[in-house]
Design an enzyme around this catalytic site. Structure first.
Site, PDB file in Angstrom:
ATOM      1  N   ASN A  33      60.316  42.742  28.103  1.00 20.49           N
ATOM      2  CA  ASN A  33      61.189  43.447  29.045  1.00 20.49           C
ATOM      3  C   ASN A  33      61.780  44.728  28.475  1.00 20.49           C
ATOM      4  O   ASN A  33      62.003  44.798  27.289  1.00 20.49           O
ATOM      5  CB  ASN A  33      62.328  42.505  29.462  1.00 20.49           C
ATOM      6  CG  ASN A  33      61.818  41.503  30.476  1.00 20.49           C
ATOM      7  OD1 ASN A  33      61.133  41.890  31.433  1.00 20.49           O
ATOM      8  ND2 ASN A  33      62.126  40.239  30.272  1.00 20.49           N
ATOM      9  N   SER A  76      62.662  31.298  28.830  1.00 21.19           N
ATOM     10  CA  SER A  76      61.368  30.681  29.166  1.00 21.19           C
ATOM     11  C   SER A  76      60.322  31.074  28.138  1.00 21.19           C
ATOM     12  O   SER A  76      60.176  32.252  27.827  1.00 21.19           O
ATOM     13  CB  SER A  76      60.868  31.177  30.517  1.00 21.19           C
ATOM     14  OG  SER A  76      61.908  31.235  31.449  1.00 21.19           O
ATOM     15  N   ARG A  82      72.651  49.063  28.211  1.00 25.03           N
ATOM     16  CA  ARG A  82      71.295  49.048  28.752  1.00 25.03           C
ATOM     17  C   ARG A  82      70.469  50.200  28.167  1.00 25.03           C
ATOM     18  O   ARG A  82      69.305  50.059  27.851  1.00 25.03           O
ATOM     19  CB  ARG A  82      71.393  49.201  30.276  1.00 25.03           C
ATOM     20  CG  ARG A  82      70.456  48.291  31.003  1.00 25.03           C
ATOM     21  CD  ARG A  82      70.685  48.366  32.489  1.00 25.03           C
ATOM     22  NE  ARG A  82      69.428  48.700  33.131  1.00 25.03           N
ATOM     23  CZ  ARG A  82      69.226  49.745  33.890  1.00 25.03           C
ATOM     24  NH1 ARG A  82      70.217  50.589  34.139  1.00 25.03           N
ATOM     25  NH2 ARG A  82      68.046  49.974  34.424  1.00 25.03           N
ATOM     26  N   GLN A  99      59.181  33.324  20.136  1.00 21.06           N
ATOM     27  CA  GLN A  99      59.027  32.006  20.770  1.00 21.06           C
ATOM     28  C   GLN A  99      57.936  31.976  21.841  1.00 21.06           C
ATOM     29  O   GLN A  99      57.241  30.972  21.970  1.00 21.06           O
ATOM     30  CB  GLN A  99      60.357  31.428  21.222  1.00 21.06           C
ATOM     31  CG  GLN A  99      61.190  32.254  22.132  1.00 21.06           C
ATOM     32  CD  GLN A  99      61.862  31.360  23.165  1.00 21.06           C
ATOM     33  OE1 GLN A  99      61.714  30.144  23.119  1.00 21.06           O
ATOM     34  NE2 GLN A  99      62.570  31.978  24.101  1.00 21.06           N
ATOM     35  N   ILE A 100      57.744  33.032  22.588  1.00 23.90           N
ATOM     36  CA  ILE A 100      56.603  33.030  23.521  1.00 23.90           C
ATOM     37  C   ILE A 100      55.306  33.012  22.713  1.00 23.90           C
ATOM     38  O   ILE A 100      54.365  32.285  23.023  1.00 23.90           O
ATOM     39  CB  ILE A 100      56.633  34.247  24.478  1.00 23.90           C
ATOM     40  CG1 ILE A 100      57.829  34.147  25.423  1.00 23.90           C
ATOM     41  CG2 ILE A 100      55.331  34.335  25.293  1.00 23.90           C
ATOM     42  CD1 ILE A 100      58.001  35.331  26.360  1.00 23.90           C
ATOM     43  N   ASP A 145      56.927  34.855  37.724  1.00 25.79           N
ATOM     44  CA  ASP A 145      57.726  34.836  38.951  1.00 25.79           C
ATOM     45  C   ASP A 145      56.892  34.277  40.110  1.00 25.79           C
ATOM     46  O   ASP A 145      57.373  33.489  40.921  1.00 25.79           O
ATOM     47  CB  ASP A 145      58.205  36.253  39.278  1.00 25.79           C
ATOM     48  CG  ASP A 145      58.905  36.886  38.086  1.00 25.79           C
ATOM     49  OD1 ASP A 145      59.951  36.366  37.681  1.00 25.79           O
ATOM     50  OD2 ASP A 145      58.379  37.871  37.528  1.00 25.79           O
ATOM     51  N   GLN A 169      53.153  52.231  20.170  1.00 23.09           N
ATOM     52  CA  GLN A 169      52.016  51.318  20.337  1.00 23.09           C
ATOM     53  C   GLN A 169      50.992  51.879  21.321  1.00 23.09           C
ATOM     54  O   GLN A 169      49.801  51.582  21.210  1.00 23.09           O
ATOM     55  CB  GLN A 169      52.526  49.918  20.696  1.00 23.09           C
ATOM     56  CG  GLN A 169      53.383  49.397  19.533  1.00 23.09           C
ATOM     57  CD  GLN A 169      53.656  47.901  19.533  1.00 23.09           C
ATOM     58  OE1 GLN A 169      53.378  47.205  20.495  1.00 23.09           O
ATOM     59  NE2 GLN A 169      54.217  47.422  18.448  1.00 23.09           N
ATOM     60  N   HIS A 172      60.013  43.159  37.603  1.00 23.06           N
ATOM     61  CA  HIS A 172      60.298  41.850  37.012  1.00 23.06           C
ATOM     62  C   HIS A 172      61.763  41.859  36.601  1.00 23.06           C
ATOM     63  O   HIS A 172      62.103  42.061  35.440  1.00 23.06           O
ATOM     64  CB  HIS A 172      59.404  41.573  35.801  1.00 23.06           C
ATOM     65  CG  HIS A 172      59.857  40.369  35.030  1.00 23.06           C
ATOM     66  ND1 HIS A 172      59.788  39.108  35.527  1.00 23.06           N
ATOM     67  CD2 HIS A 172      60.449  40.253  33.817  1.00 23.06           C
ATOM     68  CE1 HIS A 172      60.295  38.251  34.649  1.00 23.06           C
ATOM     69  NE2 HIS A 172      60.708  38.936  33.601  1.00 23.06           N
ATOM     70  N   ARG A 220      56.579  30.606  39.661  1.00 26.44           N
ATOM     71  CA  ARG A 220      57.856  29.963  39.999  1.00 26.44           C
ATOM     72  C   ARG A 220      57.999  29.820  41.510  1.00 26.44           C
ATOM     73  O   ARG A 220      58.480  28.789  42.009  1.00 26.44           O
ATOM     74  CB  ARG A 220      59.021  30.812  39.464  1.00 26.44           C
ATOM     75  CG  ARG A 220      59.226  30.687  37.958  1.00 26.44           C
ATOM     76  CD  ARG A 220      60.189  31.770  37.460  1.00 26.44           C
ATOM     77  NE  ARG A 220      60.536  31.578  36.060  1.00 26.44           N
ATOM     78  CZ  ARG A 220      61.107  32.503  35.298  1.00 26.44           C
ATOM     79  NH1 ARG A 220      61.388  33.710  35.801  1.00 26.44           N
ATOM     80  NH2 ARG A 220      61.397  32.250  34.044  1.00 26.44           N
ATOM     81  N   GLY A 242      59.034  43.144  21.566  1.00 29.50           N
ATOM     82  CA  GLY A 242      59.981  44.120  22.084  1.00 29.50           C
ATOM     83  C   GLY A 242      61.344  43.881  21.495  1.00 29.50           C
ATOM     84  O   GLY A 242      61.532  42.957  20.699  1.00 29.50           O
TER      85      GLY A 242
HETATM   86  P1  NAX Z   1      61.459  36.606  20.697  1.00 30.59           P
HETATM   87  O1  NAX Z   1      62.624  37.450  20.300  1.00 30.59           O
HETATM   88  O2  NAX Z   1      61.417  35.186  20.311  1.00 30.59           O
HETATM   89  O3  NAX Z   1      60.108  37.286  20.176  1.00 30.59           O
HETATM   90  C1  NAX Z   1      59.874  38.651  20.236  1.00 30.59           C
HETATM   91  C2  NAX Z   1      59.082  39.022  19.003  1.00 30.59           C
HETATM   92  O4  NAX Z   1      58.728  40.399  19.110  1.00 30.59           O
HETATM   93  C3  NAX Z   1      59.869  38.854  17.695  1.00 30.59           C
HETATM   94  O5  NAX Z   1      59.123  38.073  16.784  1.00 30.59           O
HETATM   95  C4  NAX Z   1      60.027  40.282  17.198  1.00 30.59           C
HETATM   96  O6  NAX Z   1      60.035  40.392  15.788  1.00 30.59           O
HETATM   97  C5  NAX Z   1      58.789  40.933  17.811  1.00 30.59           C
HETATM   98  N1  NAX Z   1      58.833  42.394  17.839  1.00 30.59           N
HETATM   99  C6  NAX Z   1      59.899  43.216  17.990  1.00 30.59           C
HETATM  100  N2  NAX Z   1      59.528  44.486  17.910  1.00 30.59           N
HETATM  101  C7  NAX Z   1      58.189  44.500  17.698  1.00 30.59           C
HETATM  102  C8  NAX Z   1      57.232  45.518  17.508  1.00 30.59           C
HETATM  103  N3  NAX Z   1      57.598  46.803  17.500  1.00 30.59           N
HETATM  104  N4  NAX Z   1      55.943  45.161  17.310  1.00 30.59           N
HETATM  105  C9  NAX Z   1      55.584  43.868  17.284  1.00 30.59           C
HETATM  106  N5  NAX Z   1      56.444  42.854  17.442  1.00 30.59           N
HETATM  107  C10 NAX Z   1      57.732  43.165  17.656  1.00 30.59           C
HETATM  108  O7  NAX Z   1      61.364  36.770  22.285  1.00 30.59           O
HETATM  109  P2  NAX Z   1      60.516  35.901  23.328  1.00 30.59           P
HETATM  110  O8  NAX Z   1      61.368  34.845  23.889  1.00 30.59           O
HETATM  111  O9  NAX Z   1      59.219  35.534  22.722  1.00 30.59           O
HETATM  112  O10 NAX Z   1      60.315  36.971  24.489  1.00 30.59           O
HETATM  113  C11 NAX Z   1      59.536  38.127  24.289  1.00 30.59           C
HETATM  114  C12 NAX Z   1      59.711  39.113  25.415  1.00 30.59           C
HETATM  115  O11 NAX Z   1      59.246  38.574  26.649  1.00 30.59           O
HETATM  116  C13 NAX Z   1      61.160  39.530  25.671  1.00 30.59           C
HETATM  117  O12 NAX Z   1      61.203  40.936  25.835  1.00 30.59           O
HETATM  118  C14 NAX Z   1      61.501  38.826  26.972  1.00 30.59           C
HETATM  119  O13 NAX Z   1      62.502  39.492  27.666  1.00 30.59           O
HETATM  120  C15 NAX Z   1      60.167  38.885  27.676  1.00 30.59           C
HETATM  121  N6  NAX Z   1      59.958  37.959  28.783  1.00 30.59           N
HETATM  122  C16 NAX Z   1      59.264  38.393  29.854  1.00 30.59           C
HETATM  123  C17 NAX Z   1      58.897  37.581  30.902  1.00 30.59           C
HETATM  124  C18 NAX Z   1      58.089  38.102  32.032  1.00 30.59           C
HETATM  125  O14 NAX Z   1      57.925  37.344  32.989  1.00 30.59           O
HETATM  126  N7  NAX Z   1      57.573  39.323  32.034  1.00 30.59           N
HETATM  127  C19 NAX Z   1      59.357  36.171  30.945  1.00 30.59           C
HETATM  128  C20 NAX Z   1      59.712  35.617  29.604  1.00 30.59           C
HETATM  129  C21 NAX Z   1      60.424  36.571  28.682  1.00 30.59           C
HETATM  130  O15 NAX Z   1      61.797  36.548  28.977  1.00 30.59           O
END
Ligand code: NAX
Length: 328
Positions: free
Chosen positions: A131, A238, A98, A15-16, A159, A112, A187, A162, A89
């Site tokens: 994360n 988000s 955890r 989704q991001i 952050d 990677q 974070h 925000r 991730g």
């Molecule tokens: P989604 O689960 O919608 O998207 C993550 C994507 O990563 C999925 O399409 C999945 O198939 C892919 N993926 C998994 N393993 C992979 C790999 N080995 N190589 C390539 N792609 C891979 O999560 P989304 O809401 O987009 O969030 C993504 C990440 O951002 C999460 O870890 C989330 O916790 C983190 N965030 C970090 C933030 C920050 O401020 N640093 C804020 C927003 C977000 O929560």
């Protein structure tokens, strides 16, 4: 011919990714003057959805875009990468420990790291969003010692943004009138949003807001809890704000911060402000000529010291957990 900037987005089918890819294609990360070759990476399970995103990006006919490609092999996606935005991730699912989540992410970032070290441009600039962002970045750095430590960062800009928005709202000013907040640390919920050096229309934020109890209490909690508040409202975490903030992070890194202003970035600690060397910790930074520098010489009061140390301690423990996962 214009030589494009090679930008990779990992986790691009998520989704991001869906919010971020069009912003990148519009030049929000690399600037309106540079052509872009965009590579999208995700896992084989998501390949079909990834191709869908690629098709939409093609159909959007972005002026700056030379090419868009979809990949499920990091070694292919990272070839000659200039900028790598790592959103991919393993998310924490209900009932998971955890340590199990950490183990999954450590494995991804180790793999990677090697792909980046062998395939990307030597000067590749990396920002980890996924994360645990700081620790993923630190694992990446550990397994890609060929890449300069300064080129591996993690995102705390969301952050930071925000905190700006919150202070803007509280003071009845536009967010753009608020400057120089700081996000220190991880974070995570131990991050410390610091307003001691922040200004609103040029006056100190403490003076303009006139409510230290709020700034030292409710404000800090509100910034820390904002992610949870979004999940509560959207039933999803988000995404557009995360995407926009990554673009801010990359844009400022490449093009420089404004005179007299700083931003927050998770970067490798050199021991500044007593933060243990080698931790990927969020600091106030300025950027010039494609390089960040930690802002030096800020006065740190006792309360801040304690909060900064708490987050450093958490990060040290997180990294130890990551290393324990690697040892298994
Ligand atoms: P989604 O689960 O919608 O998207 C993550 C994507 O990563 C999925 O399409 C999945 O198939 C892919 N993926 C998994 N393993 C992979 C790999 N080995 N190589 C390539 N792609 C891979 O999560 P989304 O809401 O987009 O969030 C993504 C990440 O951002 C999460 O870890 C989330 O916790 C983190 N965030 C970090 C933030 C920050 O401020 N640093 C804020 C927003 C977000 O929560």
């Amino acid at each position: 011919t214009r030589r494009p900037v090679n930008v990779v987005i990992t986790g691009a089918a998520g989704q991001i990714g869906y919010a971020l890819a069009p912003m990148v294609c519009a030049g929000a990360a690399t600037g309106r003057e540079k052509a872009i070759a965009l590579r999208l990476l995700d896992v084989p399970f998501a390949e079909k959805a990834l191709r869908g995103v690629m098709m939409e990006l093609e159909d959007a006919a972005f002026e700056l875009v030379e090419s868009v490609s979809a990949h499920v092999d990091p070694e292919e996606a990272f070839v000659d990468a200039d900028v790598c935005i790592m959103v991919g991730g393993f998310p924490r699912k209900a009932g998971m420990e955890r340590k199990d989540v950490m183990g999954k992410n450590v494995a991804i970032y180790r793999e990677q790291a090697r792909a980046l070290a062998t395939k990307a441009k030597p000067g590749v600039k990396i920002v980890v969003v996924a994360n645990p962002a700081n620790t993923n970045a630190n694992i990446l750095r550990k397994f890609a010692p060929e890449i300069p430590a300064a080129n591996v960062t993690c995102m705390t800009r969301l952050d930071h943004n925000r905190a700006l928005a919150k202070l803007g709202g509280k003071s009845g000013r536009a967010t753009r009138d608020v400057k120089n907040v700081i996000i220190w640390g991880n974070h995570s919920s131990t991050q410390y949003p610091d307003v001691n050096h922040a200004t609103i229309e040029g006056k100190t934020a403490r003076e303009v807001i006139g409510d230290d109890a709020y700034l030292d209490g409710e404000f800090v909690d509100a910034v820390r809890r904002r992610g949870a508040e979004i999940i509560e409202a959207r039933q999803l975490s988000s995404a557009l704000s995360a995407a926009s903030s990554v673009c801010d992070h990359v844009y400022d890194w490449l093009n420089g911060t404004k005179e007299g202003e700083w931003t927050s970035m998770g970067v490798v600690s050199d021991g500044s402000y007593g933060v243990p060397e080698g931790l990927v910790y969020s600091f106030p930074v300025t950027c010039t000529g494609g390089k960040w520098q930690i802002v030096q010489g800020l006065t740190i009061d006792e309360r801040s010291r304690k909060l900064m140390d708490e987050s450093a301690t958490e990060l040290t423990e997180e990294f130890e957990l990551a290393e324990a996962c690697l040892a298994e």
